[in-house]
Design an enzyme around this catalytic site. Structure first.
Site, mmCIF file in Angstrom:
data_model
loop_
_atom_site.group_PDB
_atom_site.id
_atom_site.type_symbol
_atom_site.label_atom_id
_atom_site.label_comp_id
_atom_site.label_asym_id
_atom_site.label_seq_id
_atom_site.Cartn_x
_atom_site.Cartn_y
_atom_site.Cartn_z
ATOM 1 N N HIS A 72 0.846 -1.195 0.000
ATOM 2 C CA HIS A 72 0.000 0.000 0.000
ATOM 3 C C HIS A 72 0.882 1.246 0.000
ATOM 4 C CE1 HIS A 72 -4.353 -1.195 1.230
ATOM 5 N NE2 HIS A 72 -3.836 -2.045 0.363
ATOM 6 N N TYR A 200 -9.610 5.725 6.918
ATOM 7 C CA TYR A 200 -9.808 6.134 8.318
ATOM 8 C C TYR A 200 -10.863 7.234 8.317
ATOM 9 C CZ TYR A 200 -5.384 3.783 9.504
ATOM 10 O OH TYR A 200 -4.389 2.854 9.708
ATOM 11 N N PRO A 292 -4.811 1.049 18.524
ATOM 12 C CA PRO A 292 -4.457 0.496 17.201
ATOM 13 C C PRO A 292 -4.615 1.471 16.035
ATOM 14 C CG PRO A 292 -6.491 -0.467 18.030
ATOM 15 C CD PRO A 292 -5.938 0.356 19.127
ATOM 16 N N LYS A 296 0.471 0.424 15.067
ATOM 17 C CA LYS A 296 1.836 0.419 15.588
ATOM 18 C C LYS A 296 2.125 -0.683 16.601
ATOM 19 C CE LYS A 296 3.078 3.564 12.995
ATOM 20 N NZ LYS A 296 3.653 2.932 11.826
ATOM 21 N N TYR A 383 3.624 6.888 9.828
ATOM 22 C CA TYR A 383 2.778 5.736 9.500
ATOM 23 C C TYR A 383 3.593 4.600 8.865
ATOM 24 C CZ TYR A 383 -1.455 3.186 8.248
ATOM 25 O OH TYR A 383 -2.439 2.222 8.155
HETATM 26 P P1 FAS Z 1 0.992 -10.895 22.225
HETATM 27 O O1 FAS Z 1 0.024 -10.510 23.307
HETATM 28 O O2 FAS Z 1 0.526 -10.995 20.822
HETATM 29 O O3 FAS Z 1 1.620 -12.341 22.577
HETATM 30 C C1 FAS Z 1 1.974 -12.665 23.901
HETATM 31 C C2 FAS Z 1 1.939 -14.180 24.024
HETATM 32 O O4 FAS Z 1 2.399 -14.524 25.338
HETATM 33 C C3 FAS Z 1 0.524 -14.732 23.885
HETATM 34 O O5 FAS Z 1 0.510 -15.777 22.946
HETATM 35 C C4 FAS Z 1 0.187 -15.242 25.297
HETATM 36 O O6 FAS Z 1 -0.622 -16.388 25.280
HETATM 37 C C5 FAS Z 1 1.554 -15.532 25.864
HETATM 38 N N1 FAS Z 1 1.629 -15.437 27.333
HETATM 39 C C6 FAS Z 1 1.020 -14.543 28.143
HETATM 40 N N2 FAS Z 1 1.361 -14.777 29.418
HETATM 41 C C7 FAS Z 1 2.219 -15.848 29.419
HETATM 42 C C8 FAS Z 1 2.916 -16.556 30.423
HETATM 43 N N3 FAS Z 1 2.806 -16.212 31.706
HETATM 44 N N4 FAS Z 1 3.691 -17.608 30.062
HETATM 45 C C9 FAS Z 1 3.821 -17.946 28.743
HETATM 46 N N5 FAS Z 1 3.183 -17.309 27.731
HETATM 47 C C10 FAS Z 1 2.390 -16.269 28.082
HETATM 48 N N6 FAS Z 1 -1.932 -3.928 16.654
HETATM 49 C C11 FAS Z 1 -2.011 -3.348 15.448
HETATM 50 O O7 FAS Z 1 -0.976 -2.896 14.927
HETATM 51 N N7 FAS Z 1 -3.235 -3.269 14.785
HETATM 52 C C12 FAS Z 1 -4.388 -3.794 15.331
HETATM 53 O O8 FAS Z 1 -5.456 -3.713 14.730
HETATM 54 C C13 FAS Z 1 -4.338 -4.427 16.585
HETATM 55 N N8 FAS Z 1 -5.467 -4.969 17.159
HETATM 56 C C14 FAS Z 1 -5.372 -5.548 18.409
HETATM 57 C C15 FAS Z 1 -6.496 -6.117 19.049
HETATM 58 C C16 FAS Z 1 -6.398 -6.688 20.324
HETATM 59 C C17 FAS Z 1 -7.626 -7.289 20.995
HETATM 60 C C18 FAS Z 1 -5.168 -6.682 21.003
HETATM 61 C C19 FAS Z 1 -5.046 -7.256 22.405
HETATM 62 C C20 FAS Z 1 -4.045 -6.137 20.385
HETATM 63 C C21 FAS Z 1 -4.142 -5.580 19.082
HETATM 64 N N9 FAS Z 1 -3.024 -5.037 18.429
HETATM 65 C C22 FAS Z 1 -3.079 -4.455 17.215
HETATM 66 C C23 FAS Z 1 -1.759 -5.084 19.034
HETATM 67 C C24 FAS Z 1 -1.196 -6.467 18.791
HETATM 68 O O9 FAS Z 1 -1.065 -6.701 17.421
HETATM 69 C C25 FAS Z 1 0.089 -6.537 19.551
HETATM 70 O O10 FAS Z 1 0.864 -5.364 19.367
HETATM 71 C C26 FAS Z 1 0.909 -7.737 19.198
HETATM 72 O O11 FAS Z 1 0.103 -8.870 19.369
HETATM 73 C C27 FAS Z 1 2.114 -7.725 20.114
HETATM 74 O O12 FAS Z 1 2.723 -8.956 20.035
HETATM 75 P P2 FAS Z 1 3.411 -9.594 21.320
HETATM 76 O O13 FAS Z 1 4.224 -8.559 21.998
HETATM 77 O O14 FAS Z 1 4.027 -10.854 20.835
HETATM 78 O O15 FAS Z 1 2.228 -9.893 22.356
HETATM 79 C C1 PHB Z 2 -6.251 -3.888 10.581
HETATM 80 O O1 PHB Z 2 -6.330 -4.180 9.373
HETATM 81 O O2 PHB Z 2 -6.550 -4.694 11.488
HETATM 82 C C2 PHB Z 2 -5.802 -2.497 10.975
HETATM 83 C C3 PHB Z 2 -5.304 -1.666 9.992
HETATM 84 C C4 PHB Z 2 -4.881 -0.386 10.340
HETATM 85 C C5 PHB Z 2 -4.988 0.033 11.655
HETATM 86 C C6 PHB Z 2 -5.484 -0.819 12.653
HETATM 87 C C7 PHB Z 2 -5.903 -2.092 12.298
HETATM 88 O O3 PHB Z 2 -4.605 1.298 11.991
#
Ligand code: FAS
Ligand code: PHB
Length: 388
Positions: A72, A200, A292, A296, A383
Site C-alpha cells: 500500500h 480512516y 491500534p 503500531k 505511518y
Molecule cells: P501478544 O500478546 O501478541 O503475545 C503474547 C503471548 O504470550 C501470547 O501468545 C500469550 O498467550 C503468551 N503469554 C502470556 N502470558 C504468558 C505466560 N505467563 N507464560 C507464557 N506465555 C504467556 N496492533 C495493530 O498494529 N493493529 C491492530 O489492529 C491491533 N489490534 C489488536 C487487538 C487486540 C484485541 C489486542 C489485544 C491487540 C491488538 N493489536 C493491534 C496489538 C497487537 O497486534 C500486539 O501489538 C501484538 O500482538 C504484540 O505482540 P506480542 O508482543 O508478541 O504480544
Molecule cells: C487492521 O487491518 O486490522 C488495521 C489496519 C490499520 C490500523 C489498525 C488495524 O490502523
C-alpha cells in the site's frame, strides 16, 4: 534444561525473536501459555512497516508474505463529506505491507517447527528467577510436572497480561498509562474491500476504519462504547452503523456479508520503564501498548525484537554495549510511536466530553492535514515506520 535465551510468550514478538536467534546459531526455548491454534485464532494487526517486512526476510520467513501481502502506497482519510489521500511514497519514499498478524505468526510457527527448535505450549505458572543475578532461570509447570530452564537471557514477550513485566520490582518499574473512553468493535467478513486503500473516517457518530486482509477478506472497525459487548452488535447493526460513518459514495458501494470474526478491543496507551531488569528484557506488548489507530502495536514489538536480537548477538561476540543500551534505545522509539498513536487517535475519534471548541480543533487539524504537504509528510513518516 539449559539454553542461551529463554523466551516467555509465543506471540509474534517471541516467535520472531526465536527465529532470528535460530538463523544466527543462538539457541532459545519458547514457552507459550496457550498453544498455536489459540494464538492463530486471535485477529489483530493488519499493517506491516518495512522494518518488520525486512525482519521476516532476515528470519527466513518472508516468502509467503511477499507472495500474498499487498503493498500500500497511500491511505485515505475521511471526515464529514471530505476525503483525501496521504501518499506515503511521495512523502517518505516507502510503503506499508498489508498482511495479517495471524498469517505472519503462522509463518513463524511453521518456521520454528521446520527447524525443530523447542516450543513448549500449554505451560502454566511461568516464573522468572534471579533475572538480576548471573544465573537467571525460568520455571514452569506442564502436565503437572515442574521444570526449570537455566539460561543466559530471558526475553519477556508475554504481552500485556504476562508475568515478565511484573517480574521487575515495583520499586524499579515506572508505568505510564492513558485509557481511552471507548473501544473498537472489529469484524472480519469474506467480502471484497470497499476500497483499494484503507479508509480512516472521523464522523459525527464516531470513528470507523475500512481495512482488509486480501481481495476477498475485509476487516472493518467502528468506535464503540467501553461498556459494549460483542453480543450487543448483530451484523446488520454493525453494517448499518459503519455505513452511517462513511462518506455516502463509499457507503453506497460497501459489500456486506456475515461476520466470520467479531471482537471488541479496549484502547489504551501504556509504557513500562525500564524494559530491562538484569538479564530480563521486555519486548512488545509486555512493555507497551498503543491504541491500534496508527497500526503500531505489532510494528513496535518488531523494533524491540530487532534491538534485542542485535544486542544478544553482539553479546556473544564479546560486546556488552547492546545489552546495556537496550532499554534506552527501545524506549526512544517507543515514546515516538506512543505520541503518533495518541495524536492520530485523538484526531479521529469522538470523545464523550468533547466541547464544540474541541470539535472545531479536530476539524481545523484535519483541514490542515488535507492541505499541508508538510503535515502529510510528518504523517507519512510516522505511518510507514520511524527509522530503527
Ligand atoms: P501478544 O500478546 O501478541 O503475545 C503474547 C503471548 O504470550 C501470547 O501468545 C500469550 O498467550 C503468551 N503469554 C502470556 N502470558 C504468558 C505466560 N505467563 N507464560 C507464557 N506465555 C504467556 N496492533 C495493530 O498494529 N493493529 C491492530 O489492529 C491491533 N489490534 C489488536 C487487538 C487486540 C484485541 C489486542 C489485544 C491487540 C491488538 N493489536 C493491534 C496489538 C497487537 O497486534 C500486539 O501489538 C501484538 O500482538 C504484540 O505482540 P506480542 O508482543 O508478541 O504480544
Ligand atoms: C487492521 O487491518 O486490522 C488495521 C489496519 C490499520 C490500523 C489498525 C488495524 O490502523
Amino acid at each position: 534444561m539449559r539454553t542461551q535465551v529463554a523466551i516467555i510468550g509465543g506471540g509474534p514478538a517471541g516467535m520472531l525473536l526465536g527465529q532470528l536467534l535460530h538463523v544466527s546459531g543462538i539457541e532459545s526455548v519458547v514457552l507459550e501459555r496457550k498453544n498455536r491454534d489459540y494464538v492463530l485464532s486471535r485477529i489483530r494487526a493488519g499493517v506491516l512497516e518495512q522494518g518488520l517486512v525486512d525482519l521476516m526476510d532476515q528470519a527466513g520467513c518472508g516468502d509467503r508474505m511477499r507472495r500474498e501481502g499487498i503493498k500500500h502506497d497511500s491511505t485515505l482519510i475521511a471526515y464529514g463529506d471530505q476525503m483525501f489521500d496521504v501518499d506515503f511514497v511521495a512523502h517518505s519514499g516507502r510503503s506499508v505491507m498489508i498482511y495479517g498478524q495471524t498469517e505472519l505468526t503462522r509463518d513463524l510457527y511453521d518456521a520454528r517447527a521446520a527447524v525443530g527448535a523447542p516450543l513448549i505450549e500449554d505451560v502454566e505458572d511461568v516464573q522468572v528467577i534471579d533475572s538480576d543475578g548471573d544465573s537467571p532461570s525460568v520455571s514452569y509447570r506442564k502436565d503437572g510436572v515442574n521444570y526449570r530452564i537455566h539460561c543466559d537471557f530471558i526475553a519477556g514477550c508475554d504481552g500485556f497480561h504476562g508475568v515478565s513485566r511484573q517480574s521487575i520490582p515495583a520499586t524499579i518499574r515506572r508505568e505510564y498509562e492513558k485509557v481511552y473512553p471507548f473501544g473498537w468493535l472489529g469484524i472480519l467478513s469474506e467480502t471484497p474491500p470497499v476500497n483499494e486503500a484503507l479508509i480512516y473516517a472521523n464522523s459525527d457518530r464516531g470513528f470507523a476504519l475500512c481495512s482488509m486482509r486480501n481481495p476477498k477478506l475485509s476487516r472493518y472497525y467502528i468506535q464503540c462504547c467501553q461498556e459494549d459487548r460483542v453480543e450487543d452488535w448483530a451484523d446488520e447493526a454493525f453494517w448499518a452503523e459503519l455505513k452511517r460513518r462513511l462518506p455516502a459514495d463509499v457507503a453506497d458501494v460497501l459489500v456486506t456479508g456475515p461476520s466470520i470474526e467479531k471482537s471488541i478491543a479496549p484502547l489504551r496507551s501504556f509504557v513500562c520503564e525500564p524494559m530491562r531488569w538484569g538479564r530480563l528484557f521486555l519486548c512488545g506488548d509486555a512493555a507497551h501498548i498503543v491504541p491500534p489507530t496508527g497500526a503500531k502495536g505489532l510494528n513496535t514489538a518488531a523494533s524491540d525484537v530487532r534491538y534485542l536480537f542485535d544486542a544478544i548477538a553482539k553479546f556473544y561476540d564479546g560486546d556488552q554495549a547492546g545489552i546495556d543500551g537496550y532499554s534506552a534505545r527501545a524506549l526512544a522509539r517507543v515514546w515516538k510511536v506512543e505520541r503518533f498513536s495518541w495524536w492520530f487517535s485523538s484526531l479521529m475519534h469522538r470523545f464523550p466530553d468533547q466541547t464544540e471548541f474541541d470539535l472545531k480543533m479536530q476539524r481545523a487539524e484535519l483541514d490542515f492535514l488535507r492541505d499541508s504537504p508538510a503535515a502529510q509528510a510528518a504523517f507519512a513518516q510516522n505511518y510507514v515506520g520511524l527509522p530503527y
